[in-house]
Design an enzyme around this catalytic site. Sequence first.
Site, PDB file in Angstrom:
ATOM      1  N   SER A  23       0.527  -1.337  -0.216  1.00 56.71           N
ATOM      2  CA  SER A  23       0.076  -0.216  -0.027  1.00 56.71           C
ATOM      3  C   SER A  23       1.055   0.850   0.365  1.00 56.71           C
ATOM      4  O   SER A  23       1.938   1.174   0.702  1.00 56.71           O
ATOM      5  CB  SER A  23      -1.002  -0.066   1.663  1.00 56.71           C
ATOM      6  OG  SER A  23      -1.931  -0.371   1.427  1.00 56.71           O
ATOM      7  N   CYS A  26       2.813   6.982   3.811  1.00 62.86           N
ATOM      8  CA  CYS A  26       3.371   8.499   4.195  1.00 62.86           C
ATOM      9  C   CYS A  26       4.501   8.050   5.020  1.00 62.86           C
ATOM     10  O   CYS A  26       4.654   7.253   5.493  1.00 62.86           O
ATOM     11  CB  CYS A  26       2.230   9.342   4.186  1.00 62.86           C
ATOM     12  SG  CYS A  26       0.907   9.906   3.412  1.00 62.86           S
ATOM     13  N   ALA A  58       1.144   8.356  -1.708  1.00 63.64           N
ATOM     14  CA  ALA A  58       0.372   9.585  -1.303  1.00 63.64           C
ATOM     15  C   ALA A  58       1.493  10.517  -2.174  1.00 63.64           C
ATOM     16  O   ALA A  58       2.138  10.906  -1.612  1.00 63.64           O
ATOM     17  CB  ALA A  58      -0.936  10.287  -0.715  1.00 63.64           C
ATOM     18  N   GLN A 100       0.344   6.565  -5.955  1.00 58.25           N
ATOM     19  CA  GLN A 100      -0.852   7.072  -6.036  1.00 58.25           C
ATOM     20  C   GLN A 100      -0.968   8.599  -6.066  1.00 58.25           C
ATOM     21  O   GLN A 100      -0.037   8.922  -4.864  1.00 58.25           O
ATOM     22  CB  GLN A 100      -1.007   6.647  -4.331  1.00 58.25           C
ATOM     23  CG  GLN A 100      -2.540   7.209  -4.089  1.00 58.25           C
ATOM     24  CD  GLN A 100      -2.811   7.006  -2.973  1.00 58.25           C
ATOM     25  OE1 GLN A 100      -1.881   7.232  -1.490  1.00 58.25           O
ATOM     26  NE2 GLN A 100      -3.728   5.904  -2.218  1.00 58.25           N
ATOM     27  N   TYR A 182      -9.509  12.894   2.199  1.00 57.00           N
ATOM     28  CA  TYR A 182      -8.514  13.670   1.798  1.00 57.00           C
ATOM     29  C   TYR A 182      -9.389  14.578   0.610  1.00 57.00           C
ATOM     30  O   TYR A 182     -10.625  14.121   0.265  1.00 57.00           O
ATOM     31  CB  TYR A 182      -7.014  13.323   0.501  1.00 57.00           C
ATOM     32  CG  TYR A 182      -6.401  12.391   1.449  1.00 57.00           C
ATOM     33  CD1 TYR A 182      -5.862  13.906   3.265  1.00 57.00           C
ATOM     34  CD2 TYR A 182      -6.129  11.379   1.743  1.00 57.00           C
ATOM     35  CE1 TYR A 182      -4.892  13.014   3.576  1.00 57.00           C
ATOM     36  CE2 TYR A 182      -5.257  10.571   3.241  1.00 57.00           C
ATOM     37  CZ  TYR A 182      -4.238  11.573   3.801  1.00 57.00           C
ATOM     38  OH  TYR A 182      -3.794  10.991   4.598  1.00 57.00           O
ATOM     39  N   ARG A 230      -8.618   4.284  -5.101  1.00 54.75           N
ATOM     40  CA  ARG A 230      -8.547   3.977  -3.795  1.00 54.75           C
ATOM     41  C   ARG A 230      -9.735   5.212  -3.877  1.00 54.75           C
ATOM     42  O   ARG A 230     -10.238   6.408  -3.531  1.00 54.75           O
ATOM     43  CB  ARG A 230      -7.481   4.454  -3.073  1.00 54.75           C
ATOM     44  CG  ARG A 230      -7.957   4.305  -1.949  1.00 54.75           C
ATOM     45  CD  ARG A 230      -6.260   4.167  -0.931  1.00 54.75           C
ATOM     46  NE  ARG A 230      -5.745   2.755  -0.729  1.00 54.75           N
ATOM     47  CZ  ARG A 230      -5.263   2.001  -0.181  1.00 54.75           C
ATOM     48  NH1 ARG A 230      -4.347   2.894   1.150  1.00 54.75           N
ATOM     49  NH2 ARG A 230      -4.845   1.130   0.155  1.00 54.75           N
ATOM     50  N   LEU A 301      -5.639  -4.412   8.381  1.00 61.07           N
ATOM     51  CA  LEU A 301      -5.083  -5.552   9.790  1.00 61.07           C
ATOM     52  C   LEU A 301      -5.436  -7.038   9.072  1.00 61.07           C
ATOM     53  O   LEU A 301      -5.841  -7.573   9.452  1.00 61.07           O
ATOM     54  CB  LEU A 301      -6.251  -5.580  10.565  1.00 61.07           C
ATOM     55  CG  LEU A 301      -6.081  -3.995  11.726  1.00 61.07           C
ATOM     56  CD1 LEU A 301      -7.670  -4.140  12.962  1.00 61.07           C
ATOM     57  CD2 LEU A 301      -4.740  -4.219  12.193  1.00 61.07           C
ATOM     58  N   ARG A 324       1.326  -1.537   7.575  1.00 60.05           N
ATOM     59  CA  ARG A 324       1.697  -2.003   8.370  1.00 60.05           C
ATOM     60  C   ARG A 324       2.554  -3.353   8.625  1.00 60.05           C
ATOM     61  O   ARG A 324       3.962  -2.947   8.985  1.00 60.05           O
ATOM     62  CB  ARG A 324       0.319  -1.461  10.182  1.00 60.05           C
ATOM     63  CG  ARG A 324       0.810  -0.627   9.379  1.00 60.05           C
ATOM     64  CD  ARG A 324      -0.054  -0.087  11.310  1.00 60.05           C
ATOM     65  NE  ARG A 324      -1.646   1.089  11.085  1.00 60.05           N
ATOM     66  CZ  ARG A 324      -1.823   2.240  11.774  1.00 60.05           C
ATOM     67  NH1 ARG A 324      -2.049   1.323  12.846  1.00 60.05           N
ATOM     68  NH2 ARG A 324      -2.506   3.281  11.590  1.00 60.05           N
TER      69      ARG A 324
END
Length: 355
Positions: A23, A26, A58, A100, A182, A230, A301, A324
């Site tokens: 993914s 940032c 991003a 992205q 955003y 997205r 997750l 993550r």
Amino acid sequence: MSSQLFSPLQIKSITLKNRIAISPMCQYSAHDGFANDWHLVHLGSRASGGAGLIIQEATSVSPEGRISPGDLGLWKDEQIEKIQQINQFIISQNSIPGIQLAHAGRKASAASPWNGGRKVAKIQDGWDPVAPSAVAYHDNEAIPIALDQTGIQKVVSDFKSATKRALQAGFQVMEIHAAHGYLLHQFLSPLSNFRTDEYGGSFENRIRLTLEVVVAVQAEWPENLPLFVRISATDWAEGGWNAAESVQLSKILKEKGVDLIDVSSGGLVSHQQIPLGPNYQVPFAESIKKETGIRTGAVGLITVAAQAEEIVASGKADLVLFARESLRNPNLGLTFAHDLKAEIEWPKQYERAKK
């Protein structure tokens, strides 16, 4: 039985070697939008770590569209060169580089998380955020400037120009960021869009800017390369953007030539109530896929190989995106292949660890 997670996925002219994508995350480590060696190592290590698709964080289409002063950008040609180097390395690892493109809207001009994440004032190298309406994300923040027609057209034009640079930089997958509170998401949701012109009110008006950006991007992005969008499937807040609208938008995006919906959620309002738990966003990806027929990506997750394998094998999504967990483990692809006993090609430098 062979692993579905490690089966190839062809989208237009691009074939991903597996269904594992990194993914966009940032890093808050750029200066004036320029990439540097941190980004090379961060993105490159996940490519050598076995993921099939690496999506750059991003990346802002304009200076005022950055979340923070440390965001990557593609608003000027000079920013292309370092990104080209990064993408060449990703490709050398038999992985696909994606980007992205984003505009932060009212969530712009914030400090990096480790500096508190608070709004950066104009006198401290910050800038004036823009939004669909003059309503701040937090009550104690400065009011953003509501975009007029000229401002909206600048946003569309900036996405188009950044797309042209992204192609020059060697990206092979494009993702438009319309999630996480955003700018494009701010236009989609009635909780942040109070406009009374053709960009506010009805569902058709609220999705207008997102569709205009898609058309602008497609004017520069080759038809044979994949285009993702997205979205946040729900605001997790009463009266906000919801799952039914996400299905409706996804159907329209499919008709417009979008190839995959990257399905996340939340991020628009501070009073959201998110029921966090493993796979908590997967049902949204599954619903969009089943109701519209468009490919979807599942996020959130998803931490172990068996979990990701089940999502793909049961047809809930076509791609699994990791954030993550990939920060904890850059070699996610190699690890998951080991866990699932999938036979894949490892970097020669790492082969001694394969057994």
